[in-house]
Design a protein around this motif. Structure first.
Motif, mmCIF file in Angstrom:
data_model
loop_
_atom_site.group_PDB
_atom_site.id
_atom_site.type_symbol
_atom_site.label_atom_id
_atom_site.label_comp_id
_atom_site.label_asym_id
_atom_site.label_seq_id
_atom_site.Cartn_x
_atom_site.Cartn_y
_atom_site.Cartn_z
ATOM 1 N N ALA A 95 -10.974 -6.323 -1.896
ATOM 2 C CA ALA A 95 -9.546 -6.007 -1.821
ATOM 3 C C ALA A 95 -9.193 -4.869 -2.774
ATOM 4 O O ALA A 95 -8.392 -3.985 -2.435
ATOM 5 N N THR A 96 -9.773 -4.881 -3.958
ATOM 6 C CA THR A 96 -9.508 -3.803 -4.922
ATOM 7 C C THR A 96 -9.936 -2.459 -4.354
ATOM 8 O O THR A 96 -9.199 -1.464 -4.420
ATOM 9 N N ALA A 97 -11.154 -2.408 -3.777
ATOM 10 C CA ALA A 97 -11.651 -1.158 -3.208
ATOM 11 C C ALA A 97 -10.803 -0.717 -2.017
ATOM 12 O O ALA A 97 -10.499 0.472 -1.852
ATOM 13 N N ALA A 98 -10.385 -1.689 -1.186
ATOM 14 C CA ALA A 98 -9.598 -1.346 -0.011
ATOM 15 C C ALA A 98 -8.213 -0.825 -0.382
ATOM 16 O O ALA A 98 -7.734 0.168 0.177
ATOM 17 N N VAL A 99 -7.568 -1.483 -1.333
ATOM 18 C CA VAL A 99 -6.236 -1.034 -1.769
ATOM 19 C C VAL A 99 -6.335 0.313 -2.471
ATOM 20 O O VAL A 99 -5.483 1.193 -2.276
ATOM 21 N N LYS A 100 -7.371 0.489 -3.269
ATOM 22 C CA LYS A 100 -7.563 1.775 -3.945
ATOM 23 C C LYS A 100 -7.749 2.889 -2.923
ATOM 24 O O LYS A 100 -7.188 3.988 -3.065
ATOM 25 N N SER A 101 -8.532 2.630 -1.881
ATOM 26 C CA SER A 101 -8.735 3.616 -0.827
ATOM 27 C C SER A 101 -7.430 3.884 -0.079
ATOM 28 O O SER A 101 -7.104 5.032 0.239
ATOM 29 N N SER A 102 -6.676 2.826 0.179
ATOM 30 C CA SER A 102 -5.401 2.971 0.878
ATOM 31 C C SER A 102 -4.416 3.794 0.059
ATOM 32 O O SER A 102 -3.710 4.655 0.594
ATOM 33 N N ASN A 103 -4.380 3.532 -1.253
ATOM 34 C CA ASN A 103 -3.484 4.310 -2.119
ATOM 35 C C ASN A 103 -3.857 5.780 -2.132
ATOM 36 O O ASN A 103 -3.005 6.664 -2.140
ATOM 37 N N ARG A 104 -5.167 6.046 -2.106
ATOM 38 C CA ARG A 104 -5.633 7.434 -2.146
ATOM 39 C C ARG A 104 -5.255 8.168 -0.865
ATOM 40 O O ARG A 104 -4.792 9.302 -0.901
ATOM 41 N N THR A 105 -5.430 7.499 0.270
ATOM 42 C CA THR A 105 -5.120 8.170 1.526
ATOM 43 C C THR A 105 -3.618 8.336 1.716
ATOM 44 O O THR A 105 -3.177 9.287 2.359
ATOM 45 N N ASP A 106 -2.820 7.426 1.145
ATOM 46 C CA ASP A 106 -1.369 7.558 1.254
ATOM 47 C C ASP A 106 -0.872 8.837 0.605
ATOM 48 O O ASP A 106 0.115 9.431 1.026
ATOM 49 N N VAL A 107 -1.577 9.278 -0.427
ATOM 50 C CA VAL A 107 -1.169 10.487 -1.123
ATOM 51 C C VAL A 107 -1.277 11.701 -0.215
ATOM 52 O O VAL A 107 -0.462 12.627 -0.259
ATOM 53 N N PHE A 108 -2.297 11.715 0.669
ATOM 54 C CA PHE A 108 -2.553 12.880 1.507
ATOM 55 C C PHE A 108 -1.870 12.797 2.864
ATOM 56 O O PHE A 108 -1.929 13.723 3.658
ATOM 57 N N GLY A 109 -1.261 11.670 3.184
ATOM 58 C CA GLY A 109 -0.518 11.565 4.432
ATOM 59 C C GLY A 109 -1.332 10.988 5.567
ATOM 60 O O GLY A 109 -2.537 10.760 5.471
#
Length: 459
Positions: free
Chosen positions: A416-430
């Protein structure tokens, strides 16, 4: 049950109504709750922490020292400032330190009572912060009255300022209380504890100093050995002053003869020592012809087994999370490594979730429970977040987070930590960049993370 009234004392303020006095500082409330008066909850002075115990919100150490330990100085001006005193007023009482800060979201799970009437100590209590503890949960009452667990440890937030010219030394500032924990062994020492621990209800349950000495020796607990010896010295009979005839005889006796007589009996005393220790272990229960209904000869062995299991699980996790080709930490270093990882992951899943106090003197089992508790609360916090819930739910499914333990909790938390971290990163780029990441052959899914974790455990 007899009624009990107390005279008004200014230090007690608006006093509580009690119905029974069961010790110098313990009283019973009408509903059966326990009132413990005049409990020292914190003291001024210096305290030593390992570097890994004092972490910031991101799981990073607040500082370093030449020997790996930080010396924290707490001044009277800080401990007794009005803001600090008021911050402890009404705070929850817990049984052991909870894995996270007590908040409205976690109060029901961890609170066992509350503290009140917080004030500076006077007379022989100078240098201590004093409070009355109202114990309202059966588990906590039994821990005090039946198991003799009476030391307390405050959970608080504070700032730490480095002391110039003294590497590894920090001054504690802006101390604000969160909870007061009932613990087996607190950092403040045996003076920071609930009084009347030798009450009639639990006198035969309390381990003798001989029992605790052998237990500490068998588990290589240096602090426990020291504490048991200190208690044994406290229980030693008082010195009998010589009578006038003895004093006169001592003046005329040959000093060397007296020395030789004392030495001649030393061998017999040493030979008798095992029997004396065995008698100490037997305790007062047999002497009174009573047996402890809660006594279990396997308790110490079971405690040791639980600690060994906790250490083994933590070592396994440390090995799984260590990069290939590097040596995985073990023992205390493994607990430090895993806790720092858990704190950092919790900040990603549930920002602002404050990890609870971790005491280096705590049992391995308790340290393990604190780490697992932090992971559970972080996952629960992520599921309460509208944006993160779908991501985390894909990993944990419909499983009950509070019931998850061991490998399942470890895997779910890391995935879950890795998935949320990845999701947060992609949210930055749209959205467009996210689509690219999801379609990329290098994208890592939750299933991939679980597969890697299983492979590491199998290794």
């Amino acid at each position: 049950m007899r009624l009990h009234t107390t005279d008004f004392q200014p230090s007690r303020g608006n006093d509580l109504y009690t119905v029974e006095k069961i010790g110098n500082t313990r009283e019973r409330l009408p509903d059966g709750s326990l009132l413990c008066r005049d409990v020292p909850i914190a003291r001024v002075g210096t305290m030593r922490y390992s570097e890994s115990e004092l972490l910031d919100q991101n799981g990073d150490q607040i500082g370093t020292s030449p020997d790996g330990f930080l010396t924290v100085h707490r001044d009277a001006d800080e401990l007794f400032r009005p803001e600090t005193i008021r911050s402890f007023e009404g705070r929850p009482l817990t049984l052991k330190h909870p894995p996270v800060w007590v908040t409205p979201d976690t109060y029901e799970e961890y609170s066992k009572g509350h503290v009140r009437n917080v004030r500076p100590g006077e007379s022989d209590m100078q240098g201590y912060l004093i409070a009355d503890a109202v114990v309202m949960h059966r588990d906590a009452i039994d821990a005090i009255e039946k198991r003799g667990i009476t030391e307390v440890s405050p959970g608080y937030d504070a700032d730490y300022e480095p002391i110039e010219g003294a590497p590894g030394h920090y001054r504690q500032k802006n101390l604000l209380g969160n909870h007061l924990a009932i613990v087996e062994r607190g950092r403040g020492g045996r003076s920071v504890r609930i009084g009347d621990e030798q009450g009639a209800e639990m006198a035969f349950n309390k381990k003798t100093w001989g029992q605790r000495l052998l237990s500490a020796v068998s588990s290589n607990d240096a602090d426990g050995v020291e504490e048991a010896i200190r208690d044994g010295a406290d229980e030693a009979p008082e010195r009998v002053e010589p009578t006038l005839d003895r004093a006169r005889d001592a003046e005329t006796a040959d000093p060397m003869a007296g020395c030789m007589a004392a030495i001649s009996g030393l061998s017999d005393k040493l030979d008798a020592l095992p029997a004396l220790i065995a008698q100490a272990i037997k305790g007062t229960a047999d002497a009174e012809g009573e047996t402890d209904p809660n006594d279990n000869p396997l308790t110490e062995d079971e405690d040791k087994a639980e600690d060994e299991k906790a250490e083994s699980e933590t070592n396994d996790e440390a090995e799984c999370m260590t990069d290939e080709g590097k040596t995985a930490p073990t023992g205390d270093a493994a607990f430090t490594f895993i806790r720092r990882s858990a704190v950092a992951g919790a900040e990603i899943l549930s920002p602002g979730l404050k990890p609870g106090t971790m005491d280096s003197k705590a049992r391995s089992k308790d340290k393990r429970e604190a780490i697992d508790g932090l992971r559970r609360q972080a996952l629960i916090g992520a599921l309460a977040d509208a944006k993160k819930a779908p991501v985390v739910r894909q990993i944990v499914g419909r499983r009950d987070i509070r019931a998850m333990t061991g490998d399942a909790l470890f895997t779910a938390f890391n995935a879950a930590t890795a998935a949320v971290k990845s999701s947060n990163r992609t949210d930055v780029f749209g959205k467009e960049s996210r689509s690219f990441v999801e379609s990329s052959p290098k994208a890592v899914t939750a299933a991939d993370i679980q597969k890697m974790n299983r492979a590491r455990f199998n290794r």
